[in-house]
Write a protein that holds these residues in place. Sequence first.
Motif, PDB file in Angstrom:
ATOM      1  N   TYR A 144       3.571   8.670  -9.968  1.00 36.10           N
ATOM      2  CA  TYR A 144       4.638   8.907 -10.946  1.00 36.10           C
ATOM      3  C   TYR A 144       4.478   8.027 -12.173  1.00 36.10           C
ATOM      4  CZ  TYR A 144       6.806  11.358  -7.041  1.00 36.10           C
ATOM      5  OH  TYR A 144       7.059  12.219  -6.006  1.00 36.10           O
ATOM      6  N   LEU A 145       3.957   6.820 -11.983  1.00 36.91           N
ATOM      7  CA  LEU A 145       3.713   5.944 -13.128  1.00 36.91           C
ATOM      8  C   LEU A 145       2.610   6.496 -14.019  1.00 36.91           C
ATOM      9  CD1 LEU A 145       3.927   2.416 -11.446  1.00 36.91           C
ATOM     10  CD2 LEU A 145       5.684   3.599 -12.785  1.00 36.91           C
ATOM     11  N   TYR A 146       1.611   7.146 -13.422  1.00 35.20           N
ATOM     12  CA  TYR A 146       0.509   7.693 -14.201  1.00 35.20           C
ATOM     13  C   TYR A 146       0.959   8.858 -15.083  1.00 35.20           C
ATOM     14  CZ  TYR A 146      -2.516   4.951 -11.135  1.00 35.20           C
ATOM     15  OH  TYR A 146      -3.119   3.935 -10.463  1.00 35.20           O
ATOM     16  N   ALA A 204       4.133   9.395 -15.998  1.00 32.31           N
ATOM     17  CA  ALA A 204       5.362   9.064 -16.728  1.00 32.31           C
ATOM     18  C   ALA A 204       5.193   9.098 -18.240  1.00 32.31           C
ATOM     19  CB  ALA A 204       5.886   7.699 -16.278  1.00 32.31           C
ATOM     20  N   PRO A 205       4.073   8.609 -18.824  1.00 30.07           N
ATOM     21  CA  PRO A 205       3.959   8.645 -20.298  1.00 30.07           C
ATOM     22  C   PRO A 205       4.126  10.034 -20.883  1.00 30.07           C
ATOM     23  CG  PRO A 205       2.294   7.194 -19.383  1.00 30.07           C
ATOM     24  CD  PRO A 205       2.961   7.859 -18.219  1.00 30.07           C
ATOM     25  N   PHE A 206       3.569  11.057 -20.212  1.00 26.72           N
ATOM     26  CA  PHE A 206       3.718  12.416 -20.735  1.00 26.72           C
ATOM     27  C   PHE A 206       5.185  12.829 -20.778  1.00 26.72           C
ATOM     28  CE2 PHE A 206       4.500  16.841 -19.519  1.00 26.72           C
ATOM     29  CZ  PHE A 206       4.000  17.489 -20.627  1.00 26.72           C
ATOM     30  N   PHE A 207       5.908  12.606 -19.688  1.00 26.75           N
ATOM     31  CA  PHE A 207       7.302  13.042 -19.635  1.00 26.75           C
ATOM     32  C   PHE A 207       8.179  12.223 -20.577  1.00 26.75           C
ATOM     33  CE2 PHE A 207       5.663  14.680 -15.609  1.00 26.75           C
ATOM     34  CZ  PHE A 207       6.188  15.955 -15.618  1.00 26.75           C
ATOM     35  N   ILE A 208       7.848  10.964 -20.757  1.00 27.90           N
ATOM     36  CA  ILE A 208       8.607  10.152 -21.711  1.00 27.90           C
ATOM     37  C   ILE A 208       8.419  10.671 -23.125  1.00 27.90           C
ATOM     38  CG2 ILE A 208       8.817   7.853 -22.714  1.00 27.90           C
ATOM     39  CD1 ILE A 208       8.124   6.706 -19.972  1.00 27.90           C
ATOM     40  N   LEU A 209       7.159  10.924 -23.502  1.00 32.89           N
ATOM     41  CA  LEU A 209       6.891  11.442 -24.844  1.00 32.89           C
ATOM     42  C   LEU A 209       7.469  12.841 -25.020  1.00 32.89           C
ATOM     43  CD1 LEU A 209       3.206  10.252 -25.362  1.00 32.89           C
ATOM     44  CD2 LEU A 209       5.275   9.285 -26.361  1.00 32.89           C
ATOM     45  N   PHE A 210       7.396  13.671 -23.965  1.00 29.55           N
ATOM     46  CA  PHE A 210       7.970  15.012 -24.066  1.00 29.55           C
ATOM     47  C   PHE A 210       9.486  14.949 -24.229  1.00 29.55           C
ATOM     48  CE2 PHE A 210       9.975  18.658 -21.960  1.00 29.55           C
ATOM     49  CZ  PHE A 210       9.486  19.684 -22.755  1.00 29.55           C
ATOM     50  N   ALA A 211      10.115  14.027 -23.519  1.00 26.53           N
ATOM     51  CA  ALA A 211      11.568  13.896 -23.636  1.00 26.53           C
ATOM     52  C   ALA A 211      11.973  13.463 -25.043  1.00 26.53           C
ATOM     53  CB  ALA A 211      12.090  12.894 -22.604  1.00 26.53           C
ATOM     54  N   ILE A 212      11.165  12.572 -25.650  1.00 25.28           N
ATOM     55  CA  ILE A 212      11.505  12.057 -26.980  1.00 25.28           C
ATOM     56  C   ILE A 212      11.201  13.073 -28.069  1.00 25.28           C
ATOM     57  CG2 ILE A 212      10.985  10.259 -28.672  1.00 25.28           C
ATOM     58  CD1 ILE A 212      10.416   8.376 -26.342  1.00 25.28           C
ATOM     59  N   PHE A 213       9.991  13.654 -28.005  1.00 24.91           N
ATOM     60  CA  PHE A 213       9.544  14.518 -29.098  1.00 24.91           C
ATOM     61  C   PHE A 213       9.646  16.011 -28.780  1.00 24.91           C
ATOM     62  CE2 PHE A 213       7.138  10.535 -29.516  1.00 24.91           C
ATOM     63  CZ  PHE A 213       7.506  10.172 -30.805  1.00 24.91           C
ATOM     64  N   GLY A 214      10.040  16.379 -27.569  1.00 28.35           N
ATOM     65  CA  GLY A 214      10.159  17.787 -27.208  1.00 28.35           C
ATOM     66  C   GLY A 214      11.549  18.186 -26.760  1.00 28.35           C
ATOM     67  N   ALA A 215      12.008  17.600 -25.657  1.00 26.21           N
ATOM     68  CA  ALA A 215      13.288  18.011 -25.087  1.00 26.21           C
ATOM     69  C   ALA A 215      14.469  17.625 -25.991  1.00 26.21           C
ATOM     70  CB  ALA A 215      13.464  17.391 -23.701  1.00 26.21           C
ATOM     71  N   ASN A 224       0.819  -1.205   0.000  1.00 25.43           N
ATOM     72  CA  ASN A 224       0.000   0.000   0.000  1.00 25.43           C
ATOM     73  C   ASN A 224       0.855   1.258   0.000  1.00 25.43           C
ATOM     74  OD1 ASN A 224      -2.391  -1.457  -0.006  1.00 25.43           O
ATOM     75  ND2 ASN A 224      -2.541  -1.488   2.237  1.00 25.43           N
ATOM     76  N   ARG A 225       1.909   1.249   0.817  1.00 23.52           N
ATOM     77  CA  ARG A 225       2.797   2.412   0.835  1.00 23.52           C
ATOM     78  C   ARG A 225       3.495   2.583  -0.507  1.00 23.52           C
ATOM     79  NH1 ARG A 225       4.026   0.469   6.132  1.00 23.52           N
ATOM     80  NH2 ARG A 225       5.884  -0.565   5.307  1.00 23.52           N
ATOM     81  N   PHE A 226       3.912   1.467  -1.105  1.00 25.53           N
ATOM     82  CA  PHE A 226       4.557   1.529  -2.420  1.00 25.53           C
ATOM     83  C   PHE A 226       3.593   2.078  -3.472  1.00 25.53           C
ATOM     84  CE2 PHE A 226       5.542  -0.397  -6.532  1.00 25.53           C
ATOM     85  CZ  PHE A 226       6.873  -0.025  -6.687  1.00 25.53           C
TER      86      PHE A 226
END
Length: 336
Positions: free
Chosen positions: A45-47, A49-60, A36-38
């Motif tokens: 952060y898992l929810y 994460a897809p945005f930041f992954i896609l932003f890193a690939i196609f933006g940053a 539960n704590r985990f």
Amino acid sequence: MSLRLEVDAPHPGATAGSGPPPRHRHADRPVRARLNRFDLKVSPYLYIAPFFILFAIFGAYPLGYTLWVSLHDWDLLAEDHPFVGLENYQRLLGDPDFWNSVVNTLGIFVISTVPQLLLALWLAHLLNRGLRARTLFRMGVLIPNITSTAAVAIVFGQLFSREFGMINWLLDLVGVDGIDWKGSKLTAWIAVSTMVDWRWTGYNALIFLAAMQAIPRDLYEAAALDGARQARQFWSITVPMLRPTIIFCVIVSTIGGLQLFTEPLLFNSGTNPIRGGPMRESQTMTMYMFENAFAPHFNFGYGSAIAWMLFALIAIVAIINVLVIRGLGKNQTGGE
């Protein structure tokens, strides 16, 4: 002689007819607590994460790579791309065509964005009142935004035509000679800005309308009891309460207004479109970037330097706009 029977007391957690509680239930509790704590700490952060992954690939990554390319003499037709440092930026500072594109970009931005936001605020105020067929009007103001940009540019190009345009025909009715809208900077700016305003005013109006409907009605009722008229209520209640929304619309309009490409390009179709007319009357920074990065120059390094100068310009103008709006909001509310 008395007979005494001793019976063991049942376990507190046991029920009638049940045996002793299994020990593995107690052993599972620490495991479940850790899970539960985990879940509480990691799952958010898992929810996202897809945005930041896609932003890193196609933006940053493209953004950083463009900065790296701007430091090279990057000819698309050459195999070698020598490192030149800040030479492309130094060349930009002495390029009159670049500064012409900066002036055109800022000119079109000011003429289009300021009336657009003011008109959007006024339309939102009207749509927020008790009008008949409000839903129809709200849908109607969004129609220009969903219309194809190419179609809008072609239609407005015909409206502002020098020989057979409806705008010149209307001006002729009131005794004004026909204007060559593509022949000078100011007239070209007005024509392109009119096109931009027609397409994006309704979009901003709906955003303002949504924010207006979230303002408590009690504030208006209290102001009415104090004798405040509708104009006073608008400037003293509506505008200060809309300050975060106004800042959002200003930033979005700044980013879009300084990146104009399709409207001036298609407006000048047939007369050196990528140059914004024969004398670069309406060539924006994005058009000048495209001209250098692709045909006819194919210089990716110089085009990337223009892109980064545009990024810096957008950041500076956006910060200035936010500071100005915050200052006006403090003046309206008497300071914070």
